[in-house]
Write a protein that holds these residues in place. Sequence first.
Motif, PDB file in Angstrom:
ATOM      1  N   SER A   1       0.799  -1.210   0.000  1.00 22.25           N
ATOM      2  CA  SER A   1       0.000   0.000   0.000  1.00 22.25           C
ATOM      3  C   SER A   1       0.845   1.278   0.000  1.00 22.25           C
ATOM      4  O   SER A   1       0.329   2.360   0.218  1.00 22.25           O
TER       5      SER A   1
ATOM      6  N   GLU B   1       7.250   0.843 -10.027  1.00 26.48           N
ATOM      7  CA  GLU B   1       6.169   1.279  -9.143  1.00 26.48           C
ATOM      8  C   GLU B   1       5.500   2.535  -9.688  1.00 26.48           C
ATOM      9  O   GLU B   1       4.289   2.668  -9.641  1.00 26.48           O
TER      10      GLU B   1
ATOM     11  N   TYR C   1       3.314   1.406 -12.474  1.00 27.25           N
ATOM     12  CA  TYR C   1       2.148   0.682 -11.958  1.00 27.25           C
ATOM     13  C   TYR C   1       1.102   1.649 -11.399  1.00 27.25           C
ATOM     14  O   TYR C   1      -0.078   1.587 -11.756  1.00 27.25           O
ATOM     15  N   TRP C   2       1.509   2.539 -10.498  1.00 23.88           N
ATOM     16  CA  TRP C   2       0.563   3.442  -9.842  1.00 23.88           C
ATOM     17  C   TRP C   2       0.015   4.482 -10.811  1.00 23.88           C
ATOM     18  O   TRP C   2      -1.146   4.875 -10.711  1.00 23.88           O
TER      19      TRP C   2
ATOM     20  N   LYS D   1      -0.562   3.980 -13.956  1.00 23.06           N
ATOM     21  CA  LYS D   1      -1.573   3.256 -14.727  1.00 23.06           C
ATOM     22  C   LYS D   1      -2.819   3.013 -13.879  1.00 23.06           C
ATOM     23  O   LYS D   1      -3.946   3.167 -14.350  1.00 23.06           O
ATOM     24  N   LYS D   2      -2.622   2.646 -12.635  1.00 26.65           N
ATOM     25  CA  LYS D   2      -3.744   2.345 -11.746  1.00 26.65           C
ATOM     26  C   LYS D   2      -4.617   3.584 -11.513  1.00 26.65           C
ATOM     27  O   LYS D   2      -5.840   3.502 -11.545  1.00 26.65           O
ATOM     28  N   PHE D   3      -3.985   4.737 -11.284  1.00 29.23           N
ATOM     29  CA  PHE D   3      -4.737   5.970 -11.034  1.00 29.23           C
ATOM     30  C   PHE D   3      -5.101   6.715 -12.324  1.00 29.23           C
ATOM     31  O   PHE D   3      -5.780   7.739 -12.269  1.00 29.23           O
ATOM     32  N   LYS D   4      -4.596   6.227 -13.465  1.00 31.32           N
ATOM     33  CA  LYS D   4      -4.844   6.832 -14.775  1.00 31.32           C
ATOM     34  C   LYS D   4      -4.389   8.289 -14.822  1.00 31.32           C
ATOM     35  O   LYS D   4      -5.143   9.195 -15.194  1.00 31.32           O
TER      36      LYS D   4
ATOM     37  N   ALA E   1      -0.908   4.727  -0.611  1.00 32.21           N
ATOM     38  CA  ALA E   1      -1.730   4.629  -1.815  1.00 32.21           C
ATOM     39  C   ALA E   1      -3.156   5.106  -1.547  1.00 32.21           C
ATOM     40  O   ALA E   1      -3.779   5.740  -2.401  1.00 32.21           O
TER      41      ALA E   1
ATOM     42  N   GLY F   1      -4.886   8.177  -3.470  1.00 28.83           N
ATOM     43  CA  GLY F   1      -6.157   7.959  -4.152  1.00 28.83           C
ATOM     44  C   GLY F   1      -7.217   8.956  -3.714  1.00 28.83           C
ATOM     45  O   GLY F   1      -7.946   9.513  -4.543  1.00 28.83           O
TER      46      GLY F   1
END
Length: 135
Positions: free
Chosen positions: A67, A76, A79-80, A82-85, A102, A106
């Motif tokens: 987290s 990383e 990854y993050w 892409k995850k949060f766009k 995280a 967010g």
Amino acid sequence: MADNKTKRGGTDRALIALTEKYELAYWSKKFKVTPAKLKYAVKKVGHSAKKVEAYIKLQKHRASDKSRIALSEAYEVRYWSKKFKITPAKLKAAVAAAGHSAKKVGAYLAAQKAAKKAKTTKKTTKKVAKRKKTA
């Protein structure tokens, strides 16, 4: 495979014998894991105490790091982002503002998005009101 109690040198100390209860208890206590986790680690990497210790440390590290956002690691950041766009630059700014958690990042990004949406909604209502006045 029982532990050979006549061998007391370094090679015997460097191996974990799961068949001996006292060794299972000793190594579990030393690595601060349950006997089941110790058995699983031995099954994964072998009987070497050094390898088992490294594997257990890695697993603990992974669990605590899931987290947290480490900007020093490129994978990383990818990854993050892409995850949060968002772009990596925006991610770095969000981490600087909200911290490395995280969840906090967010929440920070969601608040920013909501504020931006409210601002654009305000502008469009002003434009609509202007159009109605002129018409």
